[in-house]
Design a protein around this motif. Sequence first.
Motif, PDB file in Angstrom:
ATOM      1  N   SER A 173      26.566  20.326  -7.651  1.00  0.00           N
ATOM      2  CA  SER A 173      26.031  21.137  -8.729  1.00  0.00           C
ATOM      3  C   SER A 173      25.689  20.299  -9.946  1.00  0.00           C
ATOM      4  N   LYS A 174      26.281  19.140 -10.070  1.00  0.00           N
ATOM      5  CA  LYS A 174      25.974  18.223 -11.170  1.00  0.00           C
ATOM      6  C   LYS A 174      25.700  16.836 -10.619  1.00  0.00           C
ATOM      7  N   TRP A 175      24.700  16.178 -11.185  1.00  0.00           N
ATOM      8  CA  TRP A 175      24.369  14.803 -10.763  1.00  0.00           C
ATOM      9  C   TRP A 175      25.057  13.840 -11.718  1.00  0.00           C
ATOM     10  N   HIS A 176      26.267  13.449 -11.375  1.00  0.00           N
ATOM     11  CA  HIS A 176      27.006  12.564 -12.268  1.00  0.00           C
ATOM     12  C   HIS A 176      26.516  11.124 -12.180  1.00  0.00           C
ATOM     13  N   ASN A 177      25.881  10.788 -11.082  1.00  0.00           N
ATOM     14  CA  ASN A 177      25.393   9.411 -10.925  1.00  0.00           C
ATOM     15  C   ASN A 177      24.125   9.434 -10.096  1.00  0.00           C
ATOM     16  N   VAL A 213      16.523  19.627 -10.462  1.00  0.00           N
ATOM     17  CA  VAL A 213      16.896  18.478 -11.280  1.00  0.00           C
ATOM     18  C   VAL A 213      15.639  17.665 -11.596  1.00  0.00           C
ATOM     19  N   ILE A 214      15.440  17.386 -12.872  1.00  0.00           N
ATOM     20  CA  ILE A 214      14.286  16.606 -13.332  1.00  0.00           C
ATOM     21  C   ILE A 214      14.795  15.376 -14.087  1.00  0.00           C
ATOM     22  N   GLU A 215      14.457  14.211 -13.617  1.00  0.00           N
ATOM     23  CA  GLU A 215      14.856  13.000 -14.324  1.00  0.00           C
ATOM     24  C   GLU A 215      14.039  12.874 -15.612  1.00  0.00           C
ATOM     25  N   LYS A 216      14.696  12.544 -16.691  1.00  0.00           N
ATOM     26  CA  LYS A 216      14.030  12.450 -17.987  1.00  0.00           C
ATOM     27  C   LYS A 216      12.904  11.418 -17.975  1.00  0.00           C
ATOM     28  N   GLU A 217      13.129  10.317 -17.256  1.00  0.00           N
ATOM     29  CA  GLU A 217      12.127   9.255 -17.258  1.00  0.00           C
ATOM     30  C   GLU A 217      10.870   9.635 -16.483  1.00  0.00           C
ATOM     31  N   SER A 218      10.913  10.755 -15.753  1.00  0.00           N
ATOM     32  CA  SER A 218       9.772  11.154 -14.927  1.00  0.00           C
ATOM     33  C   SER A 218       8.772  12.027 -15.666  1.00  0.00           C
ATOM     34  N   THR A 219       9.086  12.410 -16.916  1.00  0.00           N
ATOM     35  CA  THR A 219       8.201  13.319 -17.637  1.00  0.00           C
ATOM     36  C   THR A 219       8.086  12.962 -19.113  1.00  0.00           C
ATOM     37  N   SER A 220       6.944  13.294 -19.700  1.00  0.00           N
ATOM     38  CA  SER A 220       6.746  13.109 -21.142  1.00  0.00           C
ATOM     39  C   SER A 220       6.953  14.419 -21.889  1.00  0.00           C
ATOM     40  N   GLU A 222      18.248  30.924 -15.064  1.00  0.00           N
ATOM     41  CA  GLU A 222      19.494  31.447 -15.625  1.00  0.00           C
ATOM     42  C   GLU A 222      20.120  30.494 -16.631  1.00  0.00           C
ATOM     43  N   ASP A 223      19.952  29.204 -16.396  1.00  0.00           N
ATOM     44  CA  ASP A 223      20.629  28.238 -17.254  1.00  0.00           C
ATOM     45  C   ASP A 223      19.845  26.938 -17.287  1.00  0.00           C
ATOM     46  N   PHE A 224      20.025  26.190 -18.360  1.00  0.00           N
ATOM     47  CA  PHE A 224      19.372  24.890 -18.541  1.00  0.00           C
ATOM     48  C   PHE A 224      20.376  23.976 -19.209  1.00  0.00           C
ATOM     49  N   SER A 225      20.500  22.752 -18.701  1.00  0.00           N
ATOM     50  CA  SER A 225      21.381  21.774 -19.340  1.00  0.00           C
ATOM     51  C   SER A 225      20.688  20.424 -19.379  1.00  0.00           C
ATOM     52  N   ALA A 226      20.930  19.700 -20.460  1.00  0.00           N
ATOM     53  CA  ALA A 226      20.368  18.363 -20.631  1.00  0.00           C
ATOM     54  C   ALA A 226      21.507  17.358 -20.581  1.00  0.00           C
ATOM     55  N   GLU A 227      21.478  16.505 -19.558  1.00  0.00           N
ATOM     56  CA  GLU A 227      22.485  15.454 -19.428  1.00  0.00           C
ATOM     57  C   GLU A 227      21.866  14.134 -19.902  1.00  0.00           C
ATOM     58  N   GLU A 228      22.589  13.056 -19.741  1.00  0.00           N
ATOM     59  CA  GLU A 228      22.131  11.775 -20.279  1.00  0.00           C
ATOM     60  C   GLU A 228      20.827  11.314 -19.636  1.00  0.00           C
TER      61      GLU A 228
END
Length: 241
Positions: free
Chosen positions: A5-9, A141-148, A164-170
Motif C-alpha cells: 500500500s506504500k512504496w517505501h523504497n 503511484v506516480i513518481e515525481k520525477e516523471s511529471t512536470s 478517495e485519498d491523495f498523499s505526497a511522499e518524498e
Amino acid sequence: MSGHSKWHNIQAKKGKADAARGKIFTKLGRELLIAVKQGGPDPAGNSKLKDVIAKCKAANMPNDTINSAIKRASGAGNDETYEEVTYEGYGPNGVAIIVNATTNNRNRTAADIRYVFDRSGGSLGTTGCVSYMFNRKGVIVIEKESTSMSEDDIMMLALECGAEDFSAEEEYYEITTSPDDFSTVRDNLEAKGLTFAEAAIEMVPTTYVDLDEKGAEKMERLIEKLDDLDDVSEVFHNWNE
C-alpha cells in the motif's frame, strides 16, 4: 509481484522488477489470458482487461507484447485454461499475508505455496483468516520525477475524478480510489499525460505490524520466495517495512 500500500523504497522495487522482468511479463500474460477468456479481447467492453492492461503498462510491458498476448488469448484453438486463486496466511509475528495466484493446477500451486510458508517461518491459513484486515482499493503511484505537473494540480485532478485519498511522499504521489472508480481516475490522469509507476487494484491493510531486524529478514525471504513461484501473481501484506 509483491504489492504494497506504500512504496517505501521505489528504487529497490524497480531494481528487482528490472532483474525479473521476463518472469513478470509471463505472469502478466496469464492475467491477460484470464481477462480475455472472461470478457473478450476488447478493453472498451471488458473492464477487467482494461485494468490488467494498465497494470502491464505500469510494469513497462511493451504495447506489442500486450497486443500479442491478447491476440493469442482470443485466437481460435487456444485452449490454455488458468484460474485465479487466493491464499491467506501468516508471516513472522503474525504478519497478515494474501497471495494471489494464476494456475492451471490448484494442487501444485497450493503445495508450492504451503511449502514456502512452512520453510520460511510462516503458516498457510484458511480462507478469510486475514482478508478482513485489508480493504480492496485502486492504487495509483506516480513518481515525481516523471511529471512536470504540480502536486496541487495532480491532487485536484485526482479528487475531481473521484479519488478517495491523495498523499505526497518524498519521491512519489500515491492516489487511492474505490475499485469502482479506479478506471475513471486512471484514465483521466493518463489523458493528462501522466505515467504510472504502479496502477492496480490492491489489498490495502487497515493495520500494520512492526518487525525487529530478525523478523524483517524472515519476512523479506518469505516474500521473495513467494514471488519466485511461477504461479504467484501478487503478494500483499501488512508488514510496516
